[in-house]
Scaffold this motif. Structure first.
Motif, PDB file in Angstrom:
ATOM      1  N   GLN A 299     -11.875  39.128   2.532  1.00 39.18           N
ATOM      2  CA  GLN A 299     -11.776  39.658   3.889  1.00 39.18           C
ATOM      3  C   GLN A 299     -13.153  40.054   4.446  1.00 39.18           C
ATOM      4  OE1 GLN A 299      -8.988  39.796   5.844  1.00 39.18           O
ATOM      5  NE2 GLN A 299      -8.014  38.657   4.181  1.00 39.18           N
TER       6      GLN A 299
ATOM      7  N   ARG B 297     -19.819  33.750  -1.946  1.00 36.96           N
ATOM      8  CA  ARG B 297     -18.863  32.961  -2.739  1.00 36.96           C
ATOM      9  C   ARG B 297     -18.962  33.304  -4.223  1.00 36.96           C
ATOM     10  NH1 ARG B 297     -16.239  27.981  -2.064  1.00 36.96           N
ATOM     11  NH2 ARG B 297     -15.845  26.876  -4.018  1.00 36.96           N
TER      12      ARG B 297
ATOM     13  N   TYR C 260      -8.482  30.182  -0.982  1.00 38.86           N
ATOM     14  CA  TYR C 260      -9.874  30.427  -0.610  1.00 38.86           C
ATOM     15  C   TYR C 260     -10.677  29.148  -0.567  1.00 38.86           C
ATOM     16  CZ  TYR C 260     -14.694  32.060  -0.986  1.00 38.86           C
ATOM     17  OH  TYR C 260     -16.028  32.263  -0.778  1.00 38.86           O
TER      18      TYR C 260
ATOM     19  N   LYS D 295     -15.854  38.572   3.758  1.00 41.84           N
ATOM     20  CA  LYS D 295     -16.701  37.379   3.772  1.00 41.84           C
ATOM     21  C   LYS D 295     -17.931  37.564   2.876  1.00 41.84           C
ATOM     22  CE  LYS D 295     -15.294  35.712   8.352  1.00 41.84           C
ATOM     23  NZ  LYS D 295     -14.111  36.570   8.435  1.00 41.84           N
TER      24      LYS D 295
ATOM     25  N   VAL E  14     -13.021  27.252   2.688  1.00 47.03           N
ATOM     26  CA  VAL E  14     -14.481  27.171   2.698  1.00 47.03           C
ATOM     27  C   VAL E  14     -14.957  25.726   2.623  1.00 47.03           C
ATOM     28  CG1 VAL E  14     -14.738  29.446   1.663  1.00 47.03           C
ATOM     29  CG2 VAL E  14     -14.582  27.448   0.180  1.00 47.03           C
TER      30      VAL E  14
END
Length: 293
Positions: A251, A256, A289, A253, A293
């Motif tokens: 949430q 990664r 997820y 961001k 991305v």
């Protein structure tokens, strides 16, 4: 319950009914208990027994229902609840005869476990709140034990589900205040007795604030929970805390690599604790997820 043992003890101490019950209850209440087996409230019975130097548990005729045996069963159920083994918890609770649980701390633990199970498995609100009311209105009227805090959290979960945000916020704020005070205590008391229950409060409160969008507060609570796990060398809650941290990171961001690390840690601790629920959630979050991305 062995009422004869109670009467024999009273007579051995040469206590009349009137003298024994003075300041505790009416003689009629005591007489109905001794003659007809009508058990008074637990608080009254505890005080009557204490005046004679015995405990309520000593009146129990069934060795399998002793305080030690019941405590062991409830502790196992509580551990399984922490690990989200809800079907196992439900089956185990059904095997316990509520009437056999006479000690106040154990009754609070029983009502907490049944209430929390019903809360997290979306049972009828009145069923959930009834169990918590046993703690809040009967067994811990002064709201001094951690079971009151657990009842607050369970109530907050229920009010969130039925879309009563003001009431949910009321209960979770109380829990958060308690958590902050308790975490200060753990800094000076390494043998904090209720750290597993404190972890329960931390997780559900962190989850509540994450769902409200207050990710900063949620992350703070998660960090406190992970530190508490480390301090007490326990891993029961690490799968859930790490997974919640990963959800928050998505949430927020975050990088990664940070998200992947948190998911990997959640998965590793889930496997260590045989928490298949978190394993499935990790797989689902990873898939969702990656697709974004």
């Amino acid at each position: 319950m062995d009422i004869k043992k109670f009467v024999d003890r009273r007579k051995a101490l040469k206590l009349s009914q009137m003298k024994l019950c003075k300041g505790i209850c009416t003689q009629a209440t005591l007489s109905k208990f001794e003659r007809n087996g009508r058990v008074p409230s637990l608080s009254i019975l505890n005080r009557l027994c204490a005046r004679m130097g015995i405990t309520v548990d000593e009146l129990n005729e069934d060795p399998a229902s002793s305080i030690a045996a019941i405590r062991k069963r409830l502790n196992i159920i509580e551990r399984d609840l922490m690990m989200e083994k809800y079907l196992k918890v439900q089956a185990a609770l059904k095997e316990i005869d509520e009437a056999q649980i006479t000690g106040i701390p154990l009754r609070m633990q029983f009502f907490y476990l049944r209430g929390m199970l019903n809360a997290v498995t979306n049972k009828k609100p009145d069923e959930v709140l009834f169990d918590f009311s046993q703690i809040l209105d009967e067994l811990d009227e002064k709201h001094q034990t951690i079971f009151t805090q657990l009842a607050y959290v369970g109530s907050g979960i229920t009010y969130t589900r039925i879309n009563q945000p003001a009431r949910a916020d009321f209960f979770f704020k109380k829990a958060h205040d308690f958590i902050r005070a308790s975490l200060k205590e753990t800094l000076v008391n390494e043998e904090y007795a209720d750290y597993l229950r404190l972890l329960t409060l931390i997780f559900y409160t962190a989850n509540y604030y994450a769902n409200k969008g207050n990710l900063n507060l949620s992350d703070q609570l998660i960090d406190s929970g992970v530190a508490l796990c480390s301090q007490n060398h326990v891993t029961y809650y690490l799968p859930r805390l790490k997974f919640l941290a990963a959800e928050n990171a998505v949430q927020e961001k975050a990088d990664r690599s940070d998200i992947q690390r948190l998911l990997s840690e959640a998965l590793a601790f889930a496997r260590l604790n045989h928490n298949q629920v978190i394993e499935l959630r990790v797989a689902a979050l990873k898939k969702g997820y990656v697709s974004r991305v």
